[in-house]
Design an enzyme around this catalytic site. Structure first.
Site, PDB file in Angstrom:
ATOM      1  N   ASP A 292      -6.901   4.554   3.588  1.00 53.58           N
ATOM      2  CA  ASP A 292      -6.086   3.777   2.660  1.00 53.58           C
ATOM      3  C   ASP A 292      -6.799   2.438   2.437  1.00 53.58           C
ATOM      4  O   ASP A 292      -7.813   2.131   3.070  1.00 53.58           O
ATOM      5  CB  ASP A 292      -4.663   3.588   3.206  1.00 53.58           C
ATOM      6  CG  ASP A 292      -3.670   3.334   2.072  1.00 53.58           C
ATOM      7  OD1 ASP A 292      -4.113   2.903   0.978  1.00 53.58           O
ATOM      8  OD2 ASP A 292      -2.467   3.543   2.258  1.00 53.58           O
TER       9      ASP A 292
HETATM   10  C1  NOJ Z   1      -2.330   1.605  -0.851  1.00 54.32           C
HETATM   11  C2  NOJ Z   1      -1.304   2.676  -0.732  1.00 54.32           C
HETATM   12  O1  NOJ Z   1      -0.800   2.726   0.584  1.00 54.32           O
HETATM   13  C3  NOJ Z   1      -1.787   4.053  -1.135  1.00 54.32           C
HETATM   14  O2  NOJ Z   1      -0.680   4.915  -1.183  1.00 54.32           O
HETATM   15  C4  NOJ Z   1      -2.514   4.009  -2.429  1.00 54.32           C
HETATM   16  O3  NOJ Z   1      -2.925   5.306  -2.796  1.00 54.32           O
HETATM   17  C5  NOJ Z   1      -3.686   3.070  -2.289  1.00 54.32           C
HETATM   18  N1  NOJ Z   1      -3.212   1.734  -1.989  1.00 54.32           N
HETATM   19  C6  NOJ Z   1      -4.552   3.030  -3.551  1.00 54.32           C
HETATM   20  O4  NOJ Z   1      -3.921   2.364  -4.549  1.00 54.32           O
END
Ligand code: NOJ
Length: 764
Positions: A292
């Site tokens: 993430d």
């Molecule tokens: C953070 C989020 O937790 C995740 O779900 C998302 O896909 C990513 N950012 C990318 O935007």
């Protein structure tokens, strides 16, 4: 030996005993052999720097969800330091970057383009929590198919979806993005989404790669505070939280995203047991794992590594292949290799997995296959896509209460349409609708006008602002959402409007940004002065219909006692207004069923239907030393699986074809479902099972099947459920998945709390 290591050994041993996984020599298909040959040849030409470059995923363009922002992306692509890019779409923007990769780098390796296509790309479907209330995997798959069609027409090849985290705490804002609290239903929905995105051939230009997230257990954050600690027994993990991730992997998901949280002291992003032993060895996952947003860097704050180099090595060694935004892999992999802290084999494996994903997407054949202005102009936000979005939105609505059959409304007379969400487009599309355009969505007011404008007179009033903190409101919903008048003034105006109407429809709830990432709340009632507004409307004595729009179960104690009709409409997407109007006036009979329990108060949280019994279960007879609260009952306000209809259903005649079942047999349960009301309607009949005695304690009931059935007034149908010993199996304390002999209770009904029941024995 740590618990994590010993669990991994148990898991590995059980695999070897079962003769699966590494103990078998897998047969290689001709397609796989062809891919392997291509990738091997390419890898043999790649320098170490080029390999490391493939592991890097910067963000360029729209959304930023963390403290670090990628820089110089174009330059890095040119230098071969980028494997993929996210947050960029439209054919022209994507082409610009792909051109650099294909024309200006030594080996011309194409980029993969990711984005958060969570519940639709431009045609926005209900937030996933709402969508799950359809209990309809065909509709779920269809929504993902359309999302993939639109996203791929807009240059994208990869979506960061499905989000399959089990959520039992409505304070957690991200419960909006998942399918609720149940592992069985969650698994079915996860698989349907993967199928919808990826289709049967990933290399087609209208399919995109799925990314299952957030691996793992992100939804179990302590106290519902986003990114918070997770501490959980392995038995609970395996039985209650992991099934949806595994279902998505089994459905062929091409990638997995590591979660931000720690699990039992080890952040997921450097958790080798999770990423390698469980995911790859036990489950046989063959795709790649991306972190993430800056999850590697955040391991320093977790207190698990001293600097970015340290944590980057840990992540790579754990089985992470791609680094989202943090650039630790880019900066330190070479040094780590020199120092012997990572091996070239680990780097090669990570790079290979990313190249394989690109190969499967067909990007080596044609790096531009997802880039087509023509498709972007003709396949996005089409009337046909909107039609499906409306159908799905209508089926996501849950009727929570309907005293004296106040609903459906008759399309005549004067209606007071009140509330800060009654006449707005902006909040309709909900959280994580990143490419969605608010202006393309329908408000409830427009929806009523579109469908019944001729017959109904509407008197509108805002009633109050969505929140009392106007600075915060302007920040999250835009300045235009702030009405400069005082809330008292607006409530007065609303009451006056209501006095001129025969019926009041109040559209209240949360703005979209009050749920989703980094949007945990400790007080989950209607925000701002909305409850005061509702009380003032009810005090007029006119009948009130409450339409709720929110991203989580709300506390509705007063509302449930004092408002005669309540529709839970979530954030329904582009077609929200039309869908709500359609249900309000009975063009559609509501059929949604809750997938997350609605608590009576925050003190009951976490509250979920598949809890354990305890040694002192409370049976409602006021005994003191029982598992209960002194100030609130144990039962929720609205249980999992709950949802009314404009008609009524009766369950009768539950029969099992045998009282004793052998482990190789199928047990058949039948029940008669009758539409006892005046409208045609659709009911989701649910099957739950309780394992009465186990080698470890078992939940009071678990969903094991359901069927969505449509019936005309007076019509009956016999519904059949088949149960095999696999449905009775669970992970025991050795993490073996087995059914244990003994007594089981079987329940069938319209929700998790009201059921017919019968019992049977599973033989040794
Ligand atoms: C953070 C989020 O937790 C995740 O779900 C998302 O896909 C990513 N950012 C990318 O935007």
């Amino acid at each position: 030996m740590t618990k994590i290591k010993s669990t991994a050994i148990v898991v590995l041993l059980s695999m070897l005993v079962a003769g699966s996984g590494y103990s078998q020599v897998a047969k290689v298909s001709p397609e796989k052999a062809k891919m392997d040959k291509f990738i091997n040849e390419l890898m043999s030409k790649m320098t170490l720097d080029e390999k490391i470059g493939q592991l890097n995923l910067p963000s360029i363009g729209f959304d930023v969800t963390g403290p670090i922002v990628s820089t110089d992306v174009d330059k890095k692509i040119k230098s071969g330091f980028v494997g993929g890019v996210f947050n960029t779409f439209t054919p022209s923007a994507v082409k610009k970057l792909q051109d650099i990769a294909v024309n200006e780098t030594r080996l011309k390796i194409p980029l993969i383009f990711g984005f958060d296509v969570i519940h639709g790309h431009k045609t926005i479907f209900p937030i996933p929590l709402g969508l799950s209330c359809t209990w309809d995997v065909n509709l779920v798959e269809q929504s993902a198919r359309i999302a993939a069609q639109e996203a791929s027409a807009d240059g994208l090849s990869w979506t960061f979806s499905p989000m399959v985290d089990i959520a039992r705490d409505p304070r957690w804002g991200r419960c909006a993005e998942g399918s609720g609290e149940d592992p069985y239903l969650g698994g079915k929905i996860a698989a349907a989404m993967v199928k919808g995105y990826q289709g049967s051939d990933l290399s087609k230009n209208n399919t995109i790669m799925a990314c299952v997230k957030h691996f793992a257990l992100y939804g179990a954050a302590e106290s519902g505070r986003d990114y918070n600690t997770v501490d959980m027994s392995y038995v609970k993990m395996y039985n209650e939280y992991l099934p949806p991730y595994q279902a998505a992997v089994d459905a062929g998901a091409g990638s997995v995203m590591s979660s931000f949280n720690e699990i039992n002291g080890m952040p997921a992003t450097c958790n080798k047991w999770l990423m390698t032993d469980l995911l790859r060895r036990q489950w046989g996952f063959e795709g790649f794992v991306v972190t993430d947003y800056t999850a590697i860097n955040e391991m320093i704050d977790h207190g698990i590594g001293k600097d970015l180099k340290d944590v980057s090595g840990m992540a790579l060694n754990a089985g992470i292949d791609m680094d989202m935004v943090g650039e630790g892999f880019l900066l330190y992999t070479k040094e780590l290799l020199k120092e012997g802290k990572v091996t070239i084999q680990t780097i090669n494996e990570a790079c290979t997995r990313i190249l394989e994903a690109k190969y499967k997407l067909g990007l080596f054949d044609d790096p531009y296959r997802y880039i087509s202005e023509e498709r972007a102009n003709t396949e996005i936000l089409t009337a046909a896509n909107r039609k499906v979005a409306r159908e799905i939105a209508e089926q996501s609505i849950v009727l929570l209460k309907n005293d004296n059959q106040l609903l459906p409304l008759q399309a005549k007379g004067t209606i007071a349409l009140i509330g800060p969400l009654a006449d707005v487009k902006r909040e309709m599309i909900g959280t994580w609708s990143a490419a969605g355009d608010n202006n393309k969505s329908e408000s409830v007011k427009n929806g009523i006008k579109n469908l019944f404008g001729e017959n109904v007179t509407l008197i509108s009033a805002k009633g109050c602002n969505l929140l009392t903190d106007r600075t915060f409101l302007a920040e999250i919903c835009g300045k235009e959402s702030v009405d400069p008048r005082s809330d008292d003034e607006m409530i007065k105006e609303a009451v006056e409007a209501a006095s001129k109407a025969e019926i009041i429809v109040a559209v209240l709830g949360e703005p979209a940004a009050l749920s989703g990432e980094a949007a945990s709340r400790s007080d989950i009632g209607l925000p701002g002065r909305q409850l005061d507004l509702l009380k003032a409307l009810v005090a007029t004595g006119k009948p009130v219909v409450l339409v709720l729009m929110n991203g989580r179960p709300l506390i509705l104690d007063w509302e449930s006692k004092n408002v005669p009709a309540i529709l839970e409409a979530w954030h329904l997407g582009t077609e929200a207004g039309n869908a709500v109007a359609s249900v309000l006036f009975g063009l559609r009979n509501p059929s949604g069923k809750l997938t997350m329990t609605f608590p009576r108060n925050v003190g009951q949280i976490p509250i979920y239907y598949n809890h354990k019994n305890t040694g002192r279960p409370y049976a409602g007879n006021d005994e003191k030393y029982k598992s209960r609260y002194l100030d609130v009952v144990n039962e929720p306000l609205y249980p999992f699986g709950y949802g009314l209809s404009y008609t009524t259903f009766k369950y009768s005649d539950l029969k099992l074809d045998k009282a004793n079942m052998k482990s190789n047999e199928t047990l058949t349960a039948t029940v008669t479902l009758t539409n006892t009301g005046k409208y045609e309607g659709t009911e989701t009949a649910q099957l739950y099972i309780r394992d009465c005695v186990g080698s470890i304690t078992r939940p009071v009931k678990e969903l094991k099947g359901y069927q969505k059935v449509s019936l005309k007034p007076g019509e009956s149908k016999v519904i059949t459920f088949s149960i095999t010993s696999k449905d009775l199996a669970f992970y025991n304390d050795k993490l073996e998945f087995k059914a244990e002999a003994g007594k089981f209770i079987l329940f069938v009904g319209g929700d998790s709390a009201n059921n017919l029941e019968s019992s049977f024995e599973l033989a040794q």
